[in-house]
Structures are given as C-alpha cells and as structure tokens.
Scaffold this motif. Structure first.
Motif, PDB file in Angstrom:
ATOM      1  N   ASP A 364       0.832  -1.208   0.000  1.00 46.77           N
ATOM      2  CA  ASP A 364       0.000   0.000   0.000  1.00 46.77           C
ATOM      3  C   ASP A 364       0.865   1.256   0.000  1.00 46.77           C
ATOM      4  N   GLU A 365       1.899   1.251   0.847  1.00 45.47           N
ATOM      5  CA  GLU A 365       2.772   2.419   0.952  1.00 45.47           C
ATOM      6  C   GLU A 365       3.538   2.652  -0.347  1.00 45.47           C
ATOM      7  N   ILE A 366       3.958   1.574  -1.003  1.00 48.01           N
ATOM      8  CA  ILE A 366       4.698   1.697  -2.258  1.00 48.01           C
ATOM      9  C   ILE A 366       3.804   2.273  -3.356  1.00 48.01           C
ATOM     10  N   VAL A 367       2.569   1.760  -3.454  1.00 48.99           N
ATOM     11  CA  VAL A 367       1.639   2.267  -4.467  1.00 48.99           C
ATOM     12  C   VAL A 367       1.365   3.742  -4.235  1.00 48.99           C
ATOM     13  N   GLN A 368       1.096   4.111  -2.990  1.00 48.18           N
ATOM     14  CA  GLN A 368       0.825   5.519  -2.676  1.00 48.18           C
ATOM     15  C   GLN A 368       2.054   6.385  -2.925  1.00 48.18           C
ATOM     16  N   GLY A 369       3.231   5.849  -2.596  1.00 54.09           N
ATOM     17  CA  GLY A 369       4.466   6.598  -2.824  1.00 54.09           C
ATOM     18  C   GLY A 369       4.739   6.829  -4.294  1.00 54.09           C
ATOM     19  N   TYR A 370       4.485   5.797  -5.097  1.00 51.04           N
ATOM     20  CA  TYR A 370       4.677   5.952  -6.545  1.00 51.04           C
ATOM     21  C   TYR A 370       3.721   6.993  -7.105  1.00 51.04           C
ATOM     22  N   GLN A 371       2.473   6.909  -6.699  1.00 57.57           N
ATOM     23  CA  GLN A 371       1.470   7.859  -7.184  1.00 57.57           C
ATOM     24  C   GLN A 371       1.783   9.289  -6.744  1.00 57.57           C
ATOM     25  N   ALA A 372       2.506   9.423  -5.625  1.00 51.98           N
ATOM     26  CA  ALA A 372       2.893  10.749  -5.128  1.00 51.98           C
ATOM     27  C   ALA A 372       4.212  11.228  -5.739  1.00 51.98           C
ATOM     28  N   GLY A 373       4.853  10.396  -6.549  1.00 52.74           N
ATOM     29  CA  GLY A 373       6.090  10.789  -7.208  1.00 52.74           C
ATOM     30  C   GLY A 373       7.351  10.484  -6.426  1.00 52.74           C
ATOM     31  N   VAL A 374       7.226   9.695  -5.362  1.00 50.29           N
ATOM     32  CA  VAL A 374       8.393   9.381  -4.525  1.00 50.29           C
ATOM     33  C   VAL A 374       9.389   8.501  -5.285  1.00 50.29           C
ATOM     34  N   TYR A 375       8.862   7.567  -6.095  1.00 52.54           N
ATOM     35  CA  TYR A 375       9.718   6.623  -6.803  1.00 52.54           C
ATOM     36  C   TYR A 375       9.740   6.914  -8.305  1.00 52.54           C
ATOM     37  N   ARG A 376      10.929   6.825  -8.879  1.00 54.37           N
ATOM     38  CA  ARG A 376      11.071   6.986 -10.327  1.00 54.37           C
ATOM     39  C   ARG A 376      10.514   5.758 -11.050  1.00 54.37           C
ATOM     40  N   THR A 377      10.721   4.599 -10.439  1.00 54.85           N
ATOM     41  CA  THR A 377      10.263   3.363 -11.080  1.00 54.85           C
ATOM     42  C   THR A 377       9.901   2.329 -10.029  1.00 54.85           C
ATOM     43  N   ILE A 378       9.061   1.383 -10.440  1.00 58.01           N
ATOM     44  CA  ILE A 378       8.705   0.234  -9.614  1.00 58.01           C
ATOM     45  C   ILE A 378       9.171  -1.020 -10.342  1.00 58.01           C
ATOM     46  N   PHE A 379       9.901  -1.891  -9.648  1.00 61.52           N
ATOM     47  CA  PHE A 379      10.261  -3.200 -10.183  1.00 61.52           C
ATOM     48  C   PHE A 379       9.287  -4.202  -9.574  1.00 61.52           C
ATOM     49  N   ALA A 380       8.521  -4.888 -10.409  1.00 63.17           N
ATOM     50  CA  ALA A 380       7.434  -5.716  -9.884  1.00 63.17           C
ATOM     51  C   ALA A 380       7.369  -7.068 -10.565  1.00 63.17           C
ATOM     52  N   HIS A 381       7.043  -8.083  -9.778  1.00 67.40           N
ATOM     53  CA  HIS A 381       6.711  -9.380 -10.365  1.00 67.40           C
ATOM     54  C   HIS A 381       5.227  -9.356 -10.698  1.00 67.40           C
ATOM     55  N   PRO A 382       4.846  -9.848 -11.866  1.00 72.86           N
ATOM     56  CA  PRO A 382       3.436  -9.741 -12.276  1.00 72.86           C
ATOM     57  C   PRO A 382       2.450 -10.407 -11.323  1.00 72.86           C
ATOM     58  N   LYS A 383       2.859 -11.459 -10.622  1.00 74.81           N
ATOM     59  CA  LYS A 383       1.934 -12.090  -9.683  1.00 74.81           C
ATOM     60  C   LYS A 383       1.604 -11.170  -8.512  1.00 74.81           C
ATOM     61  N   SER A 384       2.457 -10.185  -8.277  1.00 71.25           N
ATOM     62  CA  SER A 384       2.246  -9.273  -7.154  1.00 71.25           C
ATOM     63  C   SER A 384       1.654  -7.933  -7.566  1.00 71.25           C
ATOM     64  N   ALA A 385       1.717  -7.608  -8.860  1.00 69.35           N
ATOM     65  CA  ALA A 385       1.294  -6.254  -9.256  1.00 69.35           C
ATOM     66  C   ALA A 385       0.519  -6.189 -10.562  1.00 69.35           C
ATOM     67  N   ALA A 386       0.214  -7.320 -11.189  1.00 71.60           N
ATOM     68  CA  ALA A 386      -0.446  -7.267 -12.495  1.00 71.60           C
ATOM     69  C   ALA A 386      -1.946  -7.037 -12.400  1.00 71.60           C
ATOM     70  N   HIS A 387      -2.527  -7.224 -11.222  1.00 71.52           N
ATOM     71  CA  HIS A 387      -3.977  -7.110 -11.081  1.00 71.52           C
ATOM     72  C   HIS A 387      -4.362  -5.993 -10.117  1.00 71.52           C
ATOM     73  N   GLY A 388      -5.330  -5.199 -10.520  1.00 74.70           N
ATOM     74  CA  GLY A 388      -6.015  -4.294  -9.600  1.00 74.70           C
ATOM     75  C   GLY A 388      -5.337  -2.995  -9.236  1.00 74.70           C
ATOM     76  N   LEU A 389      -4.015  -2.970  -9.172  1.00 73.39           N
ATOM     77  CA  LEU A 389      -3.320  -1.779  -8.697  1.00 73.39           C
ATOM     78  C   LEU A 389      -3.320  -0.666  -9.746  1.00 73.39           C
ATOM     79  N   THR A 390      -3.182   0.566  -9.274  1.00 74.70           N
ATOM     80  CA  THR A 390      -3.185   1.735 -10.154  1.00 74.70           C
ATOM     81  C   THR A 390      -1.853   2.462 -10.053  1.00 74.70           C
ATOM     82  N   PHE A 391      -1.202   2.658 -11.210  1.00 74.42           N
ATOM     83  CA  PHE A 391       0.078   3.363 -11.271  1.00 74.42           C
ATOM     84  C   PHE A 391       0.021   4.467 -12.329  1.00 74.42           C
ATOM     85  N   THR A 392      -1.027   5.265 -12.302  1.00 78.11           N
ATOM     86  CA  THR A 392      -1.232   6.254 -13.352  1.00 78.11           C
ATOM     87  C   THR A 392      -0.251   7.420 -13.304  1.00 78.11           C
TER      88      THR A 392
END
Length: 479
Positions: A364-392
C-alpha cells in the motif's frame, strides 16, 4: 461526497440490478470494482445480506478495502488473511474480503456460517478456471449459499475457450455450459494427438465455438471495451530488440543444441524400434525455460541459484527507465529483479520492489508513494502487481522479458493505461533477437487476437438483447 458513475458503469449497474448472476468481462481499468460496490450497497440498504469478496491477496486492502471506504463509507469492511481469518470473519461487518485460497477454509465451514451472506464476488475469477483444482472445487461448493454471484475478469479465456467453463459453473451450477467439463470440451474443441501417450493431446477451439459460448452466456455477461468507454490518451505497444553478446549467444546456442538433442534422443530411439516419436510437453517446457533464462542473461543450476552471463540487457532497461519520468518494470526471474535493483542503485534511481516478499502494508505504501512521485520506477513481479493496482503516475510499462501468459500481460499492461491517466502511455517488451523470446511474444499476440474476438462478441451485448437460450434444452445439444 457522491461519486457519479460513468455512462458505461450505469449500464453495468442496471444489469446488476436485473440479474442475480453476473459475469463481468469488462477490460481492466473500466471500474468493475466500483460497480460491484454500488450494486451491493443498494441491496444492503434494502435489507440484503453481507458480501463476501474473494480476490488476489495483493488486492484485499489496496483495492477492495480502500475502494469500499471511498465509494461506500457507510459500509464496514473486514479483511481476512491467513493470520487473522477466524477473527476477521467473527467481526461484525457488511463486507468480508479474503484471498482466493481462503475458499478451502470457507468450504469447511458449516452452512450456518453463510446465513449472514447473500452476495459473492470473485475478483479475477480465472483463479478458479481449472475445474480439478482444490480451490476451484471449494469455490463451486460454497457458491450455492449466495443468491447474488459475480465473477470478474478482463481476461476470461487467455488460453482456450474452455477456461470459461468452471468460472460459469461457479455462477450457475452448470445451467448454461453443462454439468460436465469434458462434454463441454468435446463440444467446443477438437483433439490433436501430439505424442505417443494417450494423454498427449492438444485441444484446439473449434471454428464458431466462441460464437456458441457467447450465445449461451448472453444473459449474464456484461462487457465494456476500455477504449470505447474511457476518454484517455492512447497506449502504444511495441517490442525493443536486445542483441545477445557473443558470449551470451555462444551459451545460448550450446544450450539449444544440447537440450534439443536431449529431446530428440527418445524419438530417435522410438523410430529405431518402429514406434511413434516421443516428446512430452513437460520436457519441452523445461528446455524452453532454460533457453529463456539464458536469453535473459543467466544460467540456473536447478538449486535456485544462478550465474549471470551478461548484464547488458539490464543496462538497456535502465536506459529506458532514465528516458522516462516514471515507469513500471515487470521482471519474471529472480536474477532479473536482482540485476534491475543493482543497476538502479548504481545510477542513483529511486525505486521500490513489489514481489512475493512484500507485505500488504508495504505494498500500500509503495503504491501511494509511486502515485505521489516518490519513486522513479517500480520493479514488480506480475503475480504481485499485475492485477487491480493503479500506477497512473507513470506512462511506461516495461517488460524485462516476454511472457507466455496473456492474462498476466494484458492485466499488467493496464496498470497505467486506465482511468485517471492523462498522458499517452506505452508498453515496451524487451526481446532478445534471434532467440526463443521472439516466438514467445508472437505466440502471445496470437492468443490476444483470439481472445479479443471472443470479448468483442461479449461487447455486442450492449445494448442488452433478450436471452436466447432455452433452459429446458440440454446445453450440449445447443452448442
């Protein structure tokens, strides 16, 4: 604050009001979760029972719990996982959200346990597409306790039309597609012998099978194409070729020659004995995996550890990351994660990692941080991030390697190209030139074309037509 639905969501809400069974095959990013929450809230207000949501673990809090609090704050929600399951279900709540594997625990409960419930929602219902798995059988067992049932997935048939059978079985108990998977498969597929063993059979969809299935499901399916109902800039998908270094190519060719010879020997022996050639899918898959690993830059020893052959691929990926403000990078292998992290550290690029080791709170904190511009990039395994999450916040989805899994690819590639996105997006697949990776990518595109055809058929349901299925007639005869 009242949130006004989009026009296409109003269509889904109306369908939800008139049909107790719903198979929502709308594209990722079209707001399926919102529709389910609003539909349930309306029924709950009129005295309906509680809602049980089965979803991938990564979506329990980050999507379902958060969206319920956002869209229906008057509803109480209890999130159950392996650590707190009994306590969470003992709590007084309107909605109970738990992971897909919890269905085996639920199936062991006595009927009185389900008295409080009237509605079941299964998010990413392809988790139950294999009719022989324990969790699929458990899901079918508990479904009978709910008067309202909904399966949700934007990719209902990633491999074959038969993927749909058990998802529909959970909804209607066999009314539309029959009570036997094997009779259904015989009706919609043609067998092709691919080995000497009687079990070595590949089942191919018959011509017209998709249209037949569409007709049988026309009264319960709702389908919205993303591009037709959400006004956001377009997504551009394309491959980026990576050329193996001479050392890596030598290793690849040596492995290819050795492994293909290993596959061929049993067939040669069989021919000498006057028997049919032998090649098992398991052996072929193992060879393909080894070749894919080498093409991606590493050799695994079978014990989980690996040796890096070349790092140039990951330098290319981080070059792509540096050329963009924010990006989402999917990795398939452990060595890919490690190399991406090491290269990002070397370049001073801010990042976070989402994989099986990431806790729900950290996710949750990573998704919110990315959306807030804290992270330049997210490295993700599809089983953990391919469904439901928003990275707009980002505009680029980069696949470190191609994947066979169409469902994972389509879902993962929609994490940025969805409602809330205001910029053009791109989906980039890094492919090693002149290797098996090109074949994997091409095979996935063929799957995509076939599934898109089926989903287009579902899309023709709008506006709704009257049901065309005679329930008294045996389904297998109808097909």
């Amino acid at each position: 604050m009242t949130i006004k639905p989009f026009a296409h969501q109003n269509v889904s809400i109306k369908h939800n009001q008139t049909s107790p069974l719903v198979f929502d095959c709308s594209d990722p990013g079209t707001g399926k979760t919102f529709v389910r929450i609003i539909g349930f809230a309306n029924r709950r207000k009129k005295g309906g029972g509680c809602l049980l949501v089965l979803a991938p673990r990564s979506l329990l809090r980050s999507v379902w719990a958060n969206d319920i609090r956002k869209f229906a704050p008057h509803l109480t929600v209890s999130v159950a996982d392996a650590a707190n399951r009994e306590k969470a279900f003992a709590a007084d709540a309107d909605v109970y959200v738990t992971n897909v594997d919890a269905v085996k625990w639920l199936a062991a409960q006595k009927p009185v346990f389900f008295k409080r419930f009237s509605e079941l929602v299964i998010d990413e219902s392809t988790a139950y597409k294999h009719h022989t798995s324990q969790r699929s059988k458990a899901a079918a067992k508990i479904a009978k306790h709910f008067t309202h049932r909904c399966c949700m997935t934007g990719t209902p048939s990633g491999n074959t039309i038969t993927d749909i059978w058990h998802q529909v079985q959970i909804l209607d108990g066999g009314q539309r597609l029959g009570f036997s998977f094997y009779k259904f498969r015989d009706a919609v597929c043609t067998p092709t012998q691919v080995g000497r063993s009687a079990q070595a059979i590949r089942w191919n969809d018959k011509e017209g099978a998709e249209e037949a299935v569409f007709g049988l499901l026309s009264d319960i399916v709702i389908r919205h194409k993303f591009e037709e109902c959400v006004d956001i800039p377009a997504n551009h998908q394309y491959p980026v070729e990576y050329e193996l270094t001479p050392r890596q190519m030598r290793a690849y060719l040596e492995m290819e020659e050795t492994q293909l010879l290993t596959l061929a020997l049993p067939s040669v022996t069989a021919r000498l004995k006057g028997q049919a050639p032998v090649m098992t899918a398991v052996n072929a898959a193992a060879v393909a995996t080894k070749l894919l690993q080498i093409a991606s830059g590493a050799v695994y020893n079978g014990m989980g550890s690996y040796e890096i052959i070349d790092r140039a691929r990951y330098e290319l990926i981080l070059d792509l990351v540096e050329q963009r403000k924010h990006s989402l990078v999917f990795f398939l292998w452990k060595h890919q994660r490690d190399e991406l992290v090491a290269e990002a550290d070397r370049r001073g690029i801010s990042f976070a990692v989402l994989d099986g080791n990431t806790s729900d709170r950290d996710r949750d904190e990573i998704v919110q941080g990315y959306q807030a511009g804290v992270y330049r990039t997210i490295f993700a395994h599809p089983k953990s991030a391919a469904h439901g999450l928003t990275f707009t916040r980002g505009t680029a989805t980069i696949w470190s390697s191609p994947t066979y899994d169409l469902e994972v690819f389509k879902q993962g590639s929609k994490r940025q190209h969805r409602m809330g996105q205001t910029s053009k997006t791109e989906t980039i697949v890094v492919i090693a030139k002149n290797t098996i990776e090109q074949k994997v990518y091409d095979a996935m595109l063929v799957k995509d074309a076939r599934m898109t055809n089926l989903l287009d058929l579902f899309g023709s349901l709008l506006p709704k037509a009257a049901p065309i299925v005679n329930r008294k007639k045996k389904v297998i005869e109808t097909i």
